[in-house]
Design a protein around this motif. Sequence first.
Motif, PDB file in Angstrom:
ATOM      1  N   SER A   1       0.762  -1.245  -0.250  1.00  0.00           N
ATOM      2  CA  SER A   1      -0.342  -0.298  -0.306  1.00  0.00           C
ATOM      3  C   SER A   1       0.532   1.288   0.275  1.00  0.00           C
ATOM      4  N   CYS A   2       0.613   1.691  -0.980  1.00  0.00           N
ATOM      5  CA  CYS A   2       1.758   3.127  -1.379  1.00  0.00           C
ATOM      6  C   CYS A   2       1.045   4.650  -0.782  1.00  0.00           C
ATOM      7  N   GLY A   3       1.738   5.098   0.450  1.00  0.00           N
ATOM      8  CA  GLY A   3       0.915   6.352   0.642  1.00  0.00           C
ATOM      9  C   GLY A   3      -0.705   5.686   1.587  1.00  0.00           C
ATOM     10  N   ALA A   4       0.111   4.962   2.597  1.00  0.00           N
ATOM     11  CA  ALA A   4      -1.233   3.871   3.057  1.00  0.00           C
ATOM     12  C   ALA A   4      -2.378   4.926   4.229  1.00  0.00           C
ATOM     13  N   GLY A   5      -1.267   5.463   4.765  1.00  0.00           N
ATOM     14  CA  GLY A   5      -1.734   6.788   5.664  1.00  0.00           C
ATOM     15  C   GLY A   5      -2.143   6.169   6.392  1.00  0.00           C
ATOM     16  N   PHE A   6      -3.357   6.231   7.250  1.00  0.00           N
ATOM     17  CA  PHE A   6      -5.070   5.514   8.636  1.00  0.00           C
ATOM     18  C   PHE A   6      -4.795   4.679   8.201  1.00  0.00           C
ATOM     19  N   ASP A   7      -4.757   3.736   7.037  1.00  0.00           N
ATOM     20  CA  ASP A   7      -5.842   3.270   6.426  1.00  0.00           C
ATOM     21  C   ASP A   7      -5.727   1.769   7.061  1.00  0.00           C
ATOM     22  N   THR A   8      -6.823   1.377   7.599  1.00  0.00           N
ATOM     23  CA  THR A   8      -7.384   0.377   8.353  1.00  0.00           C
ATOM     24  C   THR A   8      -7.100  -1.128   7.319  1.00  0.00           C
ATOM     25  N   SER A   9      -7.215  -1.249   6.307  1.00  0.00           N
ATOM     26  CA  SER A   9      -7.084  -2.665   5.570  1.00  0.00           C
ATOM     27  C   SER A   9      -6.707  -4.217   5.746  1.00  0.00           C
ATOM     28  N   PHE A  10      -5.337  -3.076   6.616  1.00  0.00           N
ATOM     29  CA  PHE A  10      -4.901  -5.159   6.415  1.00  0.00           C
ATOM     30  C   PHE A  10      -5.429  -5.295   8.548  1.00  0.00           C
ATOM     31  N   PHE A  11      -5.769  -4.227   8.983  1.00  0.00           N
ATOM     32  CA  PHE A  11      -6.739  -5.183  10.509  1.00  0.00           C
ATOM     33  C   PHE A  11      -8.215  -5.791  10.065  1.00  0.00           C
ATOM     34  N   ARG A  12      -9.242  -4.857   9.417  1.00  0.00           N
ATOM     35  CA  ARG A  12     -10.338  -5.803   9.192  1.00  0.00           C
ATOM     36  C   ARG A  12      -9.707  -6.893   7.957  1.00  0.00           C
ATOM     37  N   LEU A  13      -9.123  -7.217   7.694  1.00  0.00           N
ATOM     38  CA  LEU A  13      -9.161  -8.551   6.833  1.00  0.00           C
ATOM     39  C   LEU A  13      -8.343  -8.643   7.196  1.00  0.00           C
ATOM     40  N   ALA A  14      -7.319  -8.998   8.097  1.00  0.00           N
ATOM     41  CA  ALA A  14      -6.701 -10.083   9.258  1.00  0.00           C
ATOM     42  C   ALA A  14      -7.808 -10.136  10.704  1.00  0.00           C
ATOM     43  N   ALA A  15      -8.378  -9.546  10.636  1.00  0.00           N
ATOM     44  CA  ALA A  15      -9.256 -10.052  11.320  1.00  0.00           C
ATOM     45  C   ALA A  15     -11.033 -10.898  11.341  1.00  0.00           C
ATOM     46  N   ASN A  16     -10.786 -11.189  10.038  1.00  0.00           N
ATOM     47  CA  ASN A  16     -11.996 -11.612   9.044  1.00  0.00           C
ATOM     48  C   ASN A  16     -11.462 -12.895   9.220  1.00  0.00           C
ATOM     49  N   SER A  17      -9.919 -13.069   9.217  1.00  0.00           N
ATOM     50  CA  SER A  17      -9.272 -14.243   8.748  1.00  0.00           C
ATOM     51  C   SER A  17      -9.353 -14.465   6.893  1.00  0.00           C
ATOM     52  N   VAL A  18      -9.599 -13.353   5.992  1.00  0.00           N
ATOM     53  CA  VAL A  18      -9.543 -12.724   4.666  1.00  0.00           C
ATOM     54  C   VAL A  18      -7.771 -13.342   4.631  1.00  0.00           C
ATOM     55  N   LEU A  19      -7.261 -12.768   5.364  1.00  0.00           N
ATOM     56  CA  LEU A  19      -6.103 -13.173   4.732  1.00  0.00           C
ATOM     57  C   LEU A  19      -4.975 -13.917   5.487  1.00  0.00           C
ATOM     58  N   HIS A  20      -5.026 -14.384   4.317  1.00  0.00           N
ATOM     59  CA  HIS A  20      -4.115 -15.769   4.590  1.00  0.00           C
ATOM     60  C   HIS A  20      -2.947 -16.254   4.907  1.00  0.00           C
ATOM     61  N   PRO A  21      -2.313 -16.946   6.479  1.00  0.00           N
ATOM     62  CA  PRO A  21      -0.544 -16.677   6.746  1.00  0.00           C
ATOM     63  C   PRO A  21      -0.068 -16.336   5.622  1.00  0.00           C
ATOM     64  N   ASN A  22      -0.160 -17.045   4.618  1.00  0.00           N
ATOM     65  CA  ASN A  22       1.142 -16.164   3.227  1.00  0.00           C
ATOM     66  C   ASN A  22       1.279 -15.516   2.459  1.00  0.00           C
ATOM     67  N   VAL A  23       0.211 -14.214   2.584  1.00  0.00           N
ATOM     68  CA  VAL A  23       0.273 -12.963   2.261  1.00  0.00           C
ATOM     69  C   VAL A  23       0.559 -11.597   3.496  1.00  0.00           C
ATOM     70  N   HIS A  24       2.247 -11.380   3.034  1.00  0.00           N
ATOM     71  CA  HIS A  24       2.483  -9.815   3.644  1.00  0.00           C
ATOM     72  C   HIS A  24       2.013  -9.099   2.985  1.00  0.00           C
ATOM     73  N   PHE A  25       1.613  -8.345   4.328  1.00  0.00           N
ATOM     74  CA  PHE A  25       1.279  -5.937   3.652  1.00  0.00           C
ATOM     75  C   PHE A  25       1.681  -5.532   4.217  1.00  0.00           C
ATOM     76  N   PHE A  26       2.542  -4.997   2.903  1.00  0.00           N
ATOM     77  CA  PHE A  26       3.126  -3.677   3.548  1.00  0.00           C
ATOM     78  C   PHE A  26       2.324  -2.576   3.323  1.00  0.00           C
ATOM     79  N   GLU A  27       3.028  -1.588   4.486  1.00  0.00           N
ATOM     80  CA  GLU A  27       2.486   0.142   3.936  1.00  0.00           C
ATOM     81  C   GLU A  27       3.776   0.742   4.096  1.00  0.00           C
ATOM     82  N   VAL A  28       3.458   1.772   3.391  1.00  0.00           N
ATOM     83  CA  VAL A  28       4.953   3.087   2.718  1.00  0.00           C
ATOM     84  C   VAL A  28       3.988   4.053   2.884  1.00  0.00           C
ATOM     85  N   ASP A  29       4.493   5.031   3.856  1.00  0.00           N
ATOM     86  CA  ASP A  29       4.508   6.369   3.879  1.00  0.00           C
ATOM     87  C   ASP A  29       5.613   6.973   4.513  1.00  0.00           C
TER      88      ASP A  29
END
Length: 675
Positions: A76-104
């Motif tokens: 995520s380029c210029g992620a700011g305070f985006d919460t996508s990772f937290f929502r996806l992780a909490a709902n078990s949508v994010l598989h353990p093999n997927v890494h989430f990088f935020e840049v700002d």
Amino acid sequence: MRANYVQGTNDFNTVSKCSMAKNGYFKDDYVRYFVSKCNRRTPLIHLGYYMRVLAVDFTLRSFLEELSAQSAQIVSCGAGFDTSFFRLAANSVLHPNVHFFEVDFKEVVERKTECIRSSKPLQDCIGPYEVNQNGAGGLVGSQYHLVACDLQVLDKLESSLKLAGVNFSLPTLLLAECAICYMDEASASSLIEWAASKFEDSTFVTYEQVYPNDGFGIVMQKHFEDMNSPLLSLTKFPDLESQEERYTSRSWKSCNVWTALDMFQQILSPGERKKIVSLEPFDELEEWHLEGCHFALMVARLPERPHVEWELIETLCRQPICRFAQKSVKVTENNCYDILIIGGFGPSAESLHGRRHEVVNIYSRKEQHMENESTSAVGNNLDVEDVIQECDVKLDMLHHTCTRLSLCGPDGATRIMVYGGRYSPCRAVNSWPVILTVVKCETGLCIRMDKSETASIENAPQVRWRHSAVCLIGSSSLHAEDHVAVFGGRTSDFRVLQDLHIWTVNASDLKISCREVTDCSSSSSRSWPSARFSHSAAVWRKSSMVVTGGLGEELMPFNDVWCFNLESETWSKLTVDGMLPRYSHTSAIYEDKLVLIGGVNTLPGNQPGVCVVDLNTTSCCEYTLPMQDPMRPIMLHNHTRPLPSFLASFLNSWSHSSLLLLFVKRMTIDASSLA
């Protein structure tokens, strides 16, 4: 200063998303941890931000569903305070093999880190983590990575992502949600083009403003200017068509574009749309529809990276042919051939390892082809035999060159010039070339060392190894002679060489002379390749040498292409975009196509496979290698390529004693990719 202004838009956006979620538009249990006070926004702002979050969330979930359990990453380029990772992780949508990088920006990253450290629910989503203490800022978890970097500084961005663990060969979704619109046009477009060149399998998703020139667009631009965050790219790419062209003209294969209102209509059912619009008393339909038409989602994709095919061939006998840093020479033509393996390090029947002085012949005979007409591969007829050595010269060196001369002896025998090499990193050998003659005898092949005369041995250049040597033919030669161009290499005192020497061999008396080619231009910025070793060289149109890659003085690999012409004795650099850096590879040229095979670079997960460069257009296509057999792993470095006419690669691997034939003519090359 720019970081402060853009950070202001981040704060406004976060409060608006928080208000939108609090009023039931979208479920987000985490955005409230990033605001000190959730001020209520108007229904028009709620609906605008709902369309934005809906489009981005739908894109992320679609990407993750398509991957299933495959390893992948989101950047995520210029992620700011985006919460996508937290929502996806909490709902078990994010598989353990997927890494989430935020840049700002560093300031934004530091504030987000403090918010995470102050909130247990956020930490529960991340799991165990560490905060970078080296002054760079950021946070590292098992899946979640927060990276501090300015998106406009691409070299720093690349190094920061590498350090954070980004794998440029994995399927990747790059997200820029109202982020690169604040960058100047040149920087934003450079980021888009850089992403296309660095990530092998990626999708670039952008959500930002469009149509600046009508009444609503002018008011929209004025709004961001008043916030000291002008939309710097909007006038250059004002509509959906120009946004699409923005990506397809910068190496992305395709780009699909939808307005925010399109996404709202397509994602939701009629009942869901009615429910959202009815959450609050709302009658500003004109402004809502106009806003929905002035924001767009762009989804750009790279072309699928092509692959090559290979065959692992067992020879008819079980004689070991495992070697490292050896050289090979093809000595016969037509449908049958002999490949001499000279020097190298590896096992033998007498010892498990050591420098190999035995010369081995891998051969295929015409009569074998006649008897096996049903076989589809010439490799199925390969056998191995020892070569008789009728000479005193030692041939157990490493990283030397064996160059087949174009002119044969009076008896038609093949001649090979052996030059350079080493016994150990402190002991170089063959300061003057050795000429070997290959002849047929009753028991197979024999090699002898013909006596050669030297014009002046004092002219011998610095002895070297890991250099390149090719045989060039000059049209203006008055005598029957070969010209072997030797470039670069490494020395016993670990210097990296930049010199070019031409060894001239007279066909009749084997008289050898050497001269150095120097730069005679008066220009201060001379056209000459950097000092290097472990590069590769191939012959183009008989009188030109094409040099690729190699390691420089800083021990970092190159990704450049240089051409030396024997007639003019000048270098020229070919501008080739998209070629991976590499060294310890091999190269061959077939019908003006330069083929680079294997090698090593410093890019995690993005090691070289096969690269094809059209030397006329300088277009380039990188091909990945096939999946590895765990029982027979292949490492394509320090191998040899003795078959330029077949464009095949020969490898002696430490892990087995088979022959690998990598047939480029069997690659699934799309001709349009080289156009």
